[in-house]
Design a protein around this motif. Structure first.
Motif, PDB file in Angstrom:
ATOM      1  N   ASP A  27       0.919  -1.132  -0.028  1.00  0.00           N
ATOM      2  CA  ASP A  27      -0.111  -0.004  -0.063  1.00  0.00           C
ATOM      3  C   ASP A  27       0.833   1.236  -0.091  1.00  0.00           C
ATOM      4  N   HIS A  28       0.580   1.915  -1.028  1.00  0.00           N
ATOM      5  CA  HIS A  28       1.347   3.270  -1.085  1.00  0.00           C
ATOM      6  C   HIS A  28       0.563   4.698  -0.663  1.00  0.00           C
ATOM      7  N   PHE A  29      -0.596   4.385  -0.080  1.00  0.00           N
ATOM      8  CA  PHE A  29      -1.544   5.114   0.348  1.00  0.00           C
ATOM      9  C   PHE A  29      -1.865   6.188  -0.591  1.00  0.00           C
ATOM     10  N   ASP A  30      -1.518   6.503  -1.812  1.00  0.00           N
ATOM     11  CA  ASP A  30      -1.846   7.621  -2.653  1.00  0.00           C
ATOM     12  C   ASP A  30      -3.328   7.256  -3.087  1.00  0.00           C
ATOM     13  N   ASN A  31      -3.821   6.472  -3.362  1.00  0.00           N
ATOM     14  CA  ASN A  31      -5.219   6.193  -3.822  1.00  0.00           C
ATOM     15  C   ASN A  31      -6.081   6.129  -2.417  1.00  0.00           C
ATOM     16  N   VAL A  32      -6.512   7.355  -2.142  1.00  0.00           N
ATOM     17  CA  VAL A  32      -7.118   7.320  -0.546  1.00  0.00           C
ATOM     18  C   VAL A  32      -8.314   6.283  -0.574  1.00  0.00           C
ATOM     19  N   ASP A  33      -9.217   6.212  -1.675  1.00  0.00           N
ATOM     20  CA  ASP A  33     -10.238   5.296  -1.820  1.00  0.00           C
ATOM     21  C   ASP A  33     -10.045   4.048  -1.411  1.00  0.00           C
ATOM     22  N   VAL A  39       9.822  -7.351   5.213  1.00  0.00           N
ATOM     23  CA  VAL A  39       9.104  -6.297   5.641  1.00  0.00           C
ATOM     24  C   VAL A  39       9.714  -4.842   5.439  1.00  0.00           C
ATOM     25  N   GLN A  40       9.044  -3.761   4.789  1.00  0.00           N
ATOM     26  CA  GLN A  40       9.571  -2.448   4.455  1.00  0.00           C
ATOM     27  C   GLN A  40       8.413  -1.538   4.627  1.00  0.00           C
ATOM     28  N   TYR A  41       8.836  -0.305   5.143  1.00  0.00           N
ATOM     29  CA  TYR A  41       7.613   0.671   5.255  1.00  0.00           C
ATOM     30  C   TYR A  41       8.638   2.201   5.614  1.00  0.00           C
ATOM     31  N   GLU A  42       8.139   3.176   5.312  1.00  0.00           N
ATOM     32  CA  GLU A  42       8.672   4.471   5.538  1.00  0.00           C
ATOM     33  C   GLU A  42       7.762   5.034   6.640  1.00  0.00           C
ATOM     34  N   GLY A  82      -0.496  -4.807  11.404  1.00  0.00           N
ATOM     35  CA  GLY A  82      -1.163  -3.330  12.364  1.00  0.00           C
ATOM     36  C   GLY A  82      -0.515  -2.610  12.848  1.00  0.00           C
ATOM     37  N   LEU A  83      -0.922  -1.366  13.189  1.00  0.00           N
ATOM     38  CA  LEU A  83      -0.269  -0.299  13.733  1.00  0.00           C
ATOM     39  C   LEU A  83      -1.137  -0.196  15.303  1.00  0.00           C
ATOM     40  N   GLU A  84      -0.404  -0.604  16.080  1.00  0.00           N
ATOM     41  CA  GLU A  84      -1.115  -0.397  17.596  1.00  0.00           C
ATOM     42  C   GLU A  84      -0.189   0.567  18.424  1.00  0.00           C
ATOM     43  N   LEU A  85      -0.436   1.879  18.573  1.00  0.00           N
ATOM     44  CA  LEU A  85       0.703   2.706  19.230  1.00  0.00           C
ATOM     45  C   LEU A  85      -0.170   3.586  20.130  1.00  0.00           C
ATOM     46  N   TRP A  86       0.847   4.252  20.812  1.00  0.00           N
ATOM     47  CA  TRP A  86       0.634   5.332  21.932  1.00  0.00           C
ATOM     48  C   TRP A  86       1.950   6.336  21.740  1.00  0.00           C
ATOM     49  N   SER A  87       1.679   7.446  21.317  1.00  0.00           N
ATOM     50  CA  SER A  87       2.758   8.412  21.165  1.00  0.00           C
ATOM     51  C   SER A  87       2.328   9.704  21.794  1.00  0.00           C
ATOM     52  N   MET A  88       3.455  10.628  22.169  1.00  0.00           N
ATOM     53  CA  MET A  88       3.480  12.063  22.890  1.00  0.00           C
ATOM     54  C   MET A  88       3.561  12.812  21.591  1.00  0.00           C
ATOM     55  N   SER A  89       3.694  12.725  20.508  1.00  0.00           N
ATOM     56  CA  SER A  89       3.932  13.214  19.182  1.00  0.00           C
ATOM     57  C   SER A  89       2.675  13.138  18.165  1.00  0.00           C
ATOM     58  N   SER A  90       2.261  14.131  17.553  1.00  0.00           N
ATOM     59  CA  SER A  90       1.595  13.890  16.682  1.00  0.00           C
ATOM     60  C   SER A  90       1.903  13.735  15.184  1.00  0.00           C
ATOM     61  N   ASP A  91       1.041  13.524  14.331  1.00  0.00           N
ATOM     62  CA  ASP A  91       1.514  13.472  12.876  1.00  0.00           C
ATOM     63  C   ASP A  91       2.464  12.666  12.478  1.00  0.00           C
ATOM     64  N   ILE A  92       2.305  11.440  12.795  1.00  0.00           N
ATOM     65  CA  ILE A  92       3.398  10.422  12.579  1.00  0.00           C
ATOM     66  C   ILE A  92       2.970   9.797  11.133  1.00  0.00           C
ATOM     67  N   LEU A  93       3.774  10.155  10.113  1.00  0.00           N
ATOM     68  CA  LEU A  93       3.189   9.451   8.648  1.00  0.00           C
ATOM     69  C   LEU A  93       3.744   8.108   8.471  1.00  0.00           C
ATOM     70  N   PHE A  94       2.974   7.340   7.738  1.00  0.00           N
ATOM     71  CA  PHE A  94       3.460   6.003   7.489  1.00  0.00           C
ATOM     72  C   PHE A  94       3.347   5.919   5.923  1.00  0.00           C
ATOM     73  N   ASP A  95       4.209   5.256   5.340  1.00  0.00           N
ATOM     74  CA  ASP A  95       4.132   5.372   3.679  1.00  0.00           C
ATOM     75  C   ASP A  95       4.789   3.891   3.257  1.00  0.00           C
ATOM     76  N   ASN A  96       4.208   3.736   2.031  1.00  0.00           N
ATOM     77  CA  ASN A  96       5.024   2.550   1.243  1.00  0.00           C
ATOM     78  C   ASN A  96       5.169   1.219   2.273  1.00  0.00           C
ATOM     79  N   LEU A  97       4.320   0.993   2.665  1.00  0.00           N
ATOM     80  CA  LEU A  97       4.196  -0.479   3.597  1.00  0.00           C
ATOM     81  C   LEU A  97       4.056  -1.639   2.622  1.00  0.00           C
ATOM     82  N   ILE A  98       5.041  -2.382   2.614  1.00  0.00           N
ATOM     83  CA  ILE A  98       5.010  -3.568   1.815  1.00  0.00           C
ATOM     84  C   ILE A  98       5.530  -5.082   2.586  1.00  0.00           C
TER      85      ILE A  98
END
Length: 607
Positions: free
Chosen positions: A72-78, A150-153, A426-442
């Motif tokens: 998933d490269h997340f570019d196609n939102v739908d 496993v690879q992701y940004e 899956g992504l199961e997280l807790w963070s004190m920072s916002s706007d964490i971007l995940f991309d190009n997960l394969i």
């Protein structure tokens, strides 16, 4: 002017030194790490050289389903939003008000937009539990002789102080059939990715191993990388994380195509996969008569008869004499005669009032006051408490340890690669920072496929960002960060330049000033024309009028005026007269040699 010249020279020297330094260290900067070689071949991605004028264009990577277990490269939102399922579960071990997975997920462009069509999955919330998962297109089964890749940004757009950005590869089974129930207790096969809280920086690789005898599951944690990875949480740039697990139980972890950790599932995890064949007998206890003392006091030794344990370590000096001006009758402290009882002093509550003590002023000029005592010196007869010397213990039996017995839970799993099959990510997280971007997960079983996917996405993105921020200073700073030797050389260059500039400014300018002063002093010894004595342009006039003007100026010039500009000698007048008389003749005018060196000649311009 001297400072300008010095600054230009220093800047030129600095640029030249840095240019030489970069040339010398080019191999260090662009060389290949020894860890990236295996059997003489480079495994990491080798980026192609991109010209400075070449346009970088991003197109969403083409996903061929047969090559990926998940992509998933997340570019196609739908399409992407249909793959991912938001968790509606609650955590069991915390308060009700914070037990929900109510973190917000969004598909959007990064804050630092490079291409509008490039989007990612962003965790918008902070200090909230968030969970989202997606089913694999096809289940990954470890029974095949193919690696798990496993690879992701991850882009920590606001940095990271405390929180994780790791992923979980969920185990196949009944507990993962409903992804809406995904929580922290959901069984996973592998957990992989960065995590940080304070100074504790981790790059997780955890796999859950199933005991082949009793079926119990234990988490195996990979040893930490040798190098710290703090910059990944600070620079706010996209970073590519890759995990490759091979069927021969070896693994590699790469960050931005560089190996940061590698090893074996059998030897580089804690606790180890296989338990020890023998363990300590829990029923074996140390006998009471077991003697573990290596040394004991000598039982045959006795205290010498002249050993006085009661002798003090110090005693008064018998040779000391009280100084003559010592005032024994005067106390060293007296009541302050200037003090007075406060008005609000209550004797019943505060007690009887006494003036505070102060130093006796009479003792200031004397050697001392009060009762005199001789100073203390070391007691030559002091020996302290007597102890018998130590000798080897003839009954020493060594350090006791329980006997070994066969481990009843022993097993030997030589193929830990064969883990529980993976059915979801899956992504199961807790963070004190916002706007964490995940991309190009394969998730794939081919390293080359993952490499090509990164070349069409992450590599283009980073080349564009690096080109935008590329500069000479950045190159030097980055080179110094990654190479301590180069950092030392750069420091030496700057120190040498600083010393050179300091010496030049201190002594070079002073030498020029001294030379100028010597030149002025030499000029005062001769009547030769000086640069400061530039002759004023004279108007053309009749020679007789010039002489008249000369006579007039001679009469009106004050004594303090410069004789070089206003006063003419008789010899000068004679020379000018002869030159004027020779103007009408064909032969050039000639003058006699001056009688003295101090005499000066001046030719008058013809009319």
């Amino acid at each position: 002017m001297q400072w300008k010249l010095g600054g230009s020279s220093a800047a030129l020297a600095l640029l030249l030194a840095c240019n030489i330094l970069l040339s010398v260290t080019a191999d260090v900067e662009f060389g290949v790490d020894a860890d990236d070689f295996e059997d003489g071949q480079v495994e990491d991605v080798q980026e192609e050289a991109v010209g400075a004028d070449e346009e970088l264009v991003y197109e969403s990577p083409v996903i061929e389903p047969k090559k990926f277990h998940f992509a998933d490269h997340f570019d196609n939102v739908d399409e992407s939003s249909k793959l991912w399922v938001h968790s509606q579960a609650k955590k069991d071990d915390i308060a009700e008000e914070i037990s929900k997975y109510d973190g917000i997920w969004s598909w959007e462009s990064p804050q630092r937009i490079v291409w509008a069509k490039d989007k990612g999955l962003v965790l918008k919330s902070k200090a909230k539990h968030a969970a989202i998962s997606a089913r694999l297109r096809k289940q990954f089964d470890f029974k095949t002789e193919k690696p798990l890749v496993v690879q992701y940004e991850v882009t920590l757009q606001e940095g990271q102080d405390c929180g994780g950005s790791y992923i979980k590869l969920l185990s196949a089974g009944k507990e993962t059939e409903d992804l809406k129930a995904f929580n922290d207790k959901t069984p996973y096969t592998i957990m992989f990715g960065p995590d940080k809280c304070g100074n504790d920086v981790k790059l997780h690789f955890i796999f859950r191993h199933v005991n082949p005898i009793n079926g119990t599951v234990t988490e195996k944690h990979c040893n930490k990388p040798k190098n710290r990875l703090d910059d990944l949480f600070k620079d706010k740039l996209p970073h590519l994380y890759q995990l490759v697990v091979h069927p021969d139980n070896s693994f590699e972890i790469r960050v931005d195509h560089k190996i940061v950790n590698e090893g074996s599932l059998l030897t580089d995890f804690k606790p180890p996969v296989n338990p020890p064949a023998q363990i300590d007998d829990p029923n074996d206890h140390k006998p009471e008569s077991w003697d573990e003392r290596e040394k004991i006091p000598d039982p045959t030794a006795s205290k010498p008869s002249d050993w006085d344990e009661d002798a003090p370590p110090q005693l008064p000096d018998p040779d000391a004499v009280m100084p003559e001006d010592w005032l024994e009758d005067e106390p060293d402290m007296i009541f302050d005669p200037t003090a007075s009882k406060p008005d609000d002093w209550d004797a019943e509550i505060d007690g009887e009032w006494e003036a505070p003590l102060v130093d006796n002023p009479v003792c200031e000029k004397a050697a001392g006051c009060g009762k005199w005592k001789a100073p203390l010196i070391q007691n030559p007869n002091y020996k302290g408490k007597w102890r018998a010397p130590s000798i080897d213990n003839p009954n020493y039996q060594g350090k006791w340890s329980p006997r070994k017995i066969a481990n009843p839970d022993f097993f030997e799993d030589l193929k830990p690669f064969r883990m529980t099959p993976i059915s979801a990510v899956g992504l199961e997280l807790w963070s004190m920072s916002s706007d964490i971007l995940f991309d190009n997960l394969i998730v794939t079983d081919d390293v080359a496929v993952a490499r090509d996917f990164a070349a069409m996405s992450f590599d283009i993105k980073r080349r564009y960002i690096d080109r935008e921020s590329d500069s000479f200073v950045n190159k030097v700073v980055d080179l110094a960060k990654t190479n301590p030797v180069v950092a030392g050389l750069i420091m030496v260059v700057f120190v040498v330049l600083f010393v050179f500039i300091t010496i030049w400014c201190r002594f070079g300018a002073a030498k020029k000033e001294d030379a100028a002063k010597r030149a002025d002093a030499q000029a005062k010894k001769t009547d030769a024309p000086q640069p400061d004595d530039a002759p004023e342009e004279e108007e053309e006039s009749d020679p007789s009028s010039e002489r008249a003007a000369g006579d007039s100026s001679k009469e009106s010039t004050p004594l303090s005026a410069s004789p070089k500009k206003n006063k003419k000698s008789d010899l000068e007048d004679n020379v000018e007269t002869k030159l004027e008389e020779a103007e009408g003749s064909d032969e050039p005018a000639q003058t006699e040699e001056p009688a003295t060196k101090s005499t000066r000649k001046r030719a008058v311009r013809k009319e």
